[in-house]
Motif scaffolding. Sequence first.
Motif, PDB file in Angstrom:
ATOM      1  N   GLY A 289      16.880  -3.185   2.710  1.00  0.00           N
ATOM      2  CA  GLY A 289      16.606  -1.916   3.363  1.00  0.00           C
ATOM      3  C   GLY A 289      15.129  -1.694   3.604  1.00  0.00           C
ATOM      4  O   GLY A 289      14.359  -2.632   3.839  1.00  0.00           O
ATOM      5  N   LEU A 290      14.735  -0.417   3.531  1.00  0.00           N
ATOM      6  CA  LEU A 290      13.380   0.025   3.860  1.00  0.00           C
ATOM      7  C   LEU A 290      12.693   0.583   2.621  1.00  0.00           C
ATOM      8  O   LEU A 290      13.275   1.348   1.861  1.00  0.00           O
ATOM      9  N   GLY A 291      11.435   0.199   2.439  1.00  0.00           N
ATOM     10  CA  GLY A 291      10.586   0.792   1.419  1.00  0.00           C
ATOM     11  C   GLY A 291       9.295   1.291   2.043  1.00  0.00           C
ATOM     12  O   GLY A 291       8.656   0.574   2.824  1.00  0.00           O
ATOM     13  N   VAL A 292       8.911   2.518   1.723  1.00  0.00           N
ATOM     14  CA  VAL A 292       7.631   3.087   2.160  1.00  0.00           C
ATOM     15  C   VAL A 292       6.809   3.323   0.896  1.00  0.00           C
ATOM     16  O   VAL A 292       7.247   4.039  -0.011  1.00  0.00           O
ATOM     17  N   PHE A 293       5.609   2.741   0.828  1.00  0.00           N
ATOM     18  CA  PHE A 293       4.835   2.717  -0.404  1.00  0.00           C
ATOM     19  C   PHE A 293       3.546   3.525  -0.271  1.00  0.00           C
ATOM     20  O   PHE A 293       2.747   3.281   0.642  1.00  0.00           O
ATOM     21  N   VAL A 294       3.368   4.473  -1.175  1.00  0.00           N
ATOM     22  CA  VAL A 294       2.107   5.214  -1.284  1.00  0.00           C
ATOM     23  C   VAL A 294       1.371   4.597  -2.469  1.00  0.00           C
ATOM     24  O   VAL A 294       1.598   4.949  -3.623  1.00  0.00           O
ATOM     25  N   ASP A 295       0.512   3.651  -2.171  1.00  0.00           N
ATOM     26  CA  ASP A 295      -0.142   2.822  -3.186  1.00  0.00           C
ATOM     27  C   ASP A 295      -1.539   3.366  -3.474  1.00  0.00           C
ATOM     28  O   ASP A 295      -2.371   3.441  -2.565  1.00  0.00           O
ATOM     29  N   THR A 296      -1.787   3.721  -4.722  1.00  0.00           N
ATOM     30  CA  THR A 296      -3.062   4.367  -5.052  1.00  0.00           C
ATOM     31  C   THR A 296      -4.049   3.448  -5.751  1.00  0.00           C
ATOM     32  O   THR A 296      -5.191   3.844  -5.998  1.00  0.00           O
ATOM     33  N   TYR A 297      -3.630   2.207  -6.058  1.00  0.00           N
ATOM     34  CA  TYR A 297      -4.538   1.306  -6.781  1.00  0.00           C
ATOM     35  C   TYR A 297      -4.557  -0.066  -6.132  1.00  0.00           C
ATOM     36  O   TYR A 297      -3.509  -0.680  -5.926  1.00  0.00           O
ATOM     37  N   PRO A 298      -5.757  -0.605  -5.790  1.00  0.00           N
ATOM     38  CA  PRO A 298      -5.852  -1.946  -5.195  1.00  0.00           C
ATOM     39  C   PRO A 298      -5.798  -3.027  -6.267  1.00  0.00           C
ATOM     40  O   PRO A 298      -6.691  -3.143  -7.101  1.00  0.00           O
ATOM     41  N   ASN A 299      -4.751  -3.832  -6.229  1.00  0.00           N
ATOM     42  CA  ASN A 299      -4.631  -4.930  -7.182  1.00  0.00           C
ATOM     43  C   ASN A 299      -5.444  -6.148  -6.767  1.00  0.00           C
ATOM     44  O   ASN A 299      -5.918  -6.896  -7.622  1.00  0.00           O
ATOM     45  N   GLU A 300      -5.573  -6.354  -5.464  1.00  0.00           N
ATOM     46  CA  GLU A 300      -6.351  -7.487  -4.964  1.00  0.00           C
ATOM     47  C   GLU A 300      -7.797  -7.046  -4.773  1.00  0.00           C
ATOM     48  O   GLU A 300      -8.146  -6.387  -3.792  1.00  0.00           O
ATOM     49  N   GLU A 301      -8.639  -7.416  -5.703  1.00  0.00           N
ATOM     50  CA  GLU A 301     -10.003  -6.893  -5.738  1.00  0.00           C
ATOM     51  C   GLU A 301     -10.856  -7.355  -4.568  1.00  0.00           C
ATOM     52  O   GLU A 301     -11.701  -6.610  -4.073  1.00  0.00           O
ATOM     53  N   LYS A 302     -10.655  -8.594  -4.098  1.00  0.00           N
ATOM     54  CA  LYS A 302     -11.555  -9.157  -3.100  1.00  0.00           C
ATOM     55  C   LYS A 302     -11.193  -8.778  -1.671  1.00  0.00           C
ATOM     56  O   LYS A 302     -11.982  -9.007  -0.754  1.00  0.00           O
ATOM     57  N   GLN A 303     -10.005  -8.242  -1.453  1.00  0.00           N
ATOM     58  CA  GLN A 303      -9.609  -7.910  -0.081  1.00  0.00           C
ATOM     59  C   GLN A 303     -10.416  -6.715   0.428  1.00  0.00           C
ATOM     60  O   GLN A 303     -10.710  -5.784  -0.310  1.00  0.00           O
ATOM     61  N   GLN A 304     -10.754  -6.755   1.699  1.00  0.00           N
ATOM     62  CA  GLN A 304     -11.537  -5.682   2.311  1.00  0.00           C
ATOM     63  C   GLN A 304     -10.830  -5.083   3.523  1.00  0.00           C
ATOM     64  O   GLN A 304     -11.425  -4.296   4.253  1.00  0.00           O
ATOM     65  N   GLU A 305      -9.566  -5.460   3.727  1.00  0.00           N
ATOM     66  CA  GLU A 305      -8.839  -4.962   4.893  1.00  0.00           C
ATOM     67  C   GLU A 305      -8.387  -3.516   4.711  1.00  0.00           C
ATOM     68  O   GLU A 305      -8.371  -2.751   5.666  1.00  0.00           O
ATOM     69  N   HIS A 306      -8.007  -3.148   3.500  1.00  0.00           N
ATOM     70  CA  HIS A 306      -7.442  -1.830   3.245  1.00  0.00           C
ATOM     71  C   HIS A 306      -8.342  -1.015   2.324  1.00  0.00           C
ATOM     72  O   HIS A 306      -8.932  -1.546   1.385  1.00  0.00           O
TER      73      HIS A 306
ATOM     74  N   GLY B 275       1.326  -6.030  -1.385  1.00  0.00           N
ATOM     75  CA  GLY B 275       2.363  -6.079  -0.362  1.00  0.00           C
ATOM     76  C   GLY B 275       1.897  -6.468   1.021  1.00  0.00           C
ATOM     77  O   GLY B 275       2.673  -6.374   1.987  1.00  0.00           O
ATOM     78  N   ARG B 276       0.661  -6.944   1.161  1.00  0.00           N
ATOM     79  CA  ARG B 276       0.136  -7.233   2.496  1.00  0.00           C
ATOM     80  C   ARG B 276       0.916  -8.293   3.276  1.00  0.00           C
ATOM     81  O   ARG B 276       1.067  -8.180   4.498  1.00  0.00           O
ATOM     82  N   PRO B 277       1.430  -9.360   2.629  1.00  0.00           N
ATOM     83  CA  PRO B 277       2.126 -10.393   3.423  1.00  0.00           C
ATOM     84  C   PRO B 277       3.379  -9.898   4.141  1.00  0.00           C
ATOM     85  O   PRO B 277       3.790 -10.500   5.133  1.00  0.00           O
ATOM     86  N   THR B 278       3.984  -8.822   3.674  1.00  0.00           N
ATOM     87  CA  THR B 278       5.261  -8.383   4.258  1.00  0.00           C
ATOM     88  C   THR B 278       5.194  -6.981   4.852  1.00  0.00           C
ATOM     89  O   THR B 278       6.225  -6.441   5.262  1.00  0.00           O
ATOM     90  N   GLU B 279       4.031  -6.380   4.940  1.00  0.00           N
ATOM     91  CA  GLU B 279       3.964  -5.011   5.438  1.00  0.00           C
ATOM     92  C   GLU B 279       4.112  -4.955   6.953  1.00  0.00           C
ATOM     93  O   GLU B 279       3.650  -5.839   7.678  1.00  0.00           O
ATOM     94  N   LEU B 280       4.774  -3.902   7.439  1.00  0.00           N
ATOM     95  CA  LEU B 280       4.925  -3.673   8.875  1.00  0.00           C
ATOM     96  C   LEU B 280       3.690  -3.015   9.474  1.00  0.00           C
ATOM     97  O   LEU B 280       3.475  -3.073  10.680  1.00  0.00           O
ATOM     98  N   GLY B 281       2.905  -2.372   8.660  1.00  0.00           N
ATOM     99  CA  GLY B 281       1.732  -1.630   9.092  1.00  0.00           C
ATOM    100  C   GLY B 281       1.378  -0.633   8.012  1.00  0.00           C
ATOM    101  O   GLY B 281       2.045  -0.533   6.983  1.00  0.00           O
ATOM    102  N   GLY B 282       0.298   0.114   8.247  1.00  0.00           N
ATOM    103  CA  GLY B 282      -0.086   1.091   7.233  1.00  0.00           C
ATOM    104  C   GLY B 282      -1.325   1.861   7.610  1.00  0.00           C
ATOM    105  O   GLY B 282      -1.896   1.685   8.693  1.00  0.00           O
ATOM    106  N   CYS B 283      -1.751   2.716   6.697  1.00  0.00           N
ATOM    107  CA  CYS B 283      -2.937   3.535   6.934  1.00  0.00           C
ATOM    108  C   CYS B 283      -3.508   4.003   5.607  1.00  0.00           C
ATOM    109  O   CYS B 283      -2.803   4.121   4.600  1.00  0.00           O
ATOM    110  N   THR B 284      -4.809   4.265   5.614  1.00  0.00           N
ATOM    111  CA  THR B 284      -5.472   4.846   4.452  1.00  0.00           C
ATOM    112  C   THR B 284      -5.115   6.326   4.355  1.00  0.00           C
ATOM    113  O   THR B 284      -5.034   7.022   5.375  1.00  0.00           O
ATOM    114  N   ALA B 285      -4.875   6.801   3.130  1.00  0.00           N
ATOM    115  CA  ALA B 285      -4.472   8.200   2.945  1.00  0.00           C
ATOM    116  C   ALA B 285      -5.019   8.704   1.610  1.00  0.00           C
ATOM    117  O   ALA B 285      -4.539   8.315   0.548  1.00  0.00           O
ATOM    118  N   THR B 286      -6.019   9.559   1.659  1.00  0.00           N
ATOM    119  CA  THR B 286      -6.591  10.133   0.447  1.00  0.00           C
ATOM    120  C   THR B 286      -5.675  11.247  -0.029  1.00  0.00           C
ATOM    121  O   THR B 286      -5.673  12.356   0.508  1.00  0.00           O
TER     122      THR B 286
END
Length: 331
Positions: A136-153, A175-186
Amino acid sequence: MAAAVARRWRAGLPGLLVLLVLRGARAEQTEEHLKREHSLSKPYQGVGSSSSSLWDLMGNAMVTTQYVRLTPDMQSKQGAVWNRVPCYLRDWEMQVHFKIHGQGKKNLNGDGFAIWYTKDRMQPGPVFGSKDHFLGLGVFVDTYPNEEKQQEHVFPYISAMVNNGSLTYDHDRDGRPTELGGCTATVRNLNHDTFLVVRYVKRRLTIMIDIDGKHEWRDCIDMPGVHLPRGYFFGTSSVTGDLSDNHDIISLKLYQLTVERSPEEEKRDKEVFLPVVDNLKLPGVEAPLEPMSSLALFLIVFFSLVALVFAIVIGVIVYNKWQEQSRKRFY
């Protein structure tokens, strides 16, 4: 103050629908109806404790008079709330009123929460408190970056994933390898209400957010060609690890959307039995092919038989000539 905000939010709902249906090249006639059997709102009567309730609690989730708390601001907690009634709507919109807050400073909080529309319910796991390899579908509100070196998000970050049961949510890469898209949200520790809308119409997945206290919607994800089966369950879950936050759900409101379709759109929007996204290859399953017509099947069988008979005739002729030549050499 809260009552005034609530009135403004309710008053803004028609504006949301107008904004969404006017997206694209032309306006479409849309009607919306609140489906109470798939909605969760105050006073949360009987949630998690009554056999007649439409919602179940799981793990450390708890109900108060003002919110359903998925996880408290404590380490190693996990909680969820799931709808008991499968959803068979063709087009729908889920409005989520939520609040994330805690004592941790920036990047010292976690982990976020997920909104689900999946085949299975009430199954704990590593993906924001729910099972991996979901359907099915999952929508994730992720508040912590696990991948320290990535600068895309830039986090907090909202993303979406459609899974056919074969994919793994890569927690270490957020979840970057399988994401459909996303946005920054404070969305943490804000003094105003925060909202998220998940909309599914004509195989198009749209996610918008209202997190700035201006009662204005901002685009987050817009993905066409999303095929979701009917009969799945809505839910939301959260998990904390070494870092934590309060993850509160104030309301989940599902609206049935009645949308006009042309005959071509009716033919295109066929029922599916596995989640799939057009032009996005998921391991283990291909996009469904159009069924072969009876005429095409007949022609294939007919010409196959003709080709077989022709091959046999040619083989007989060649064999007879070979025998004749062999007899001549003998004499």
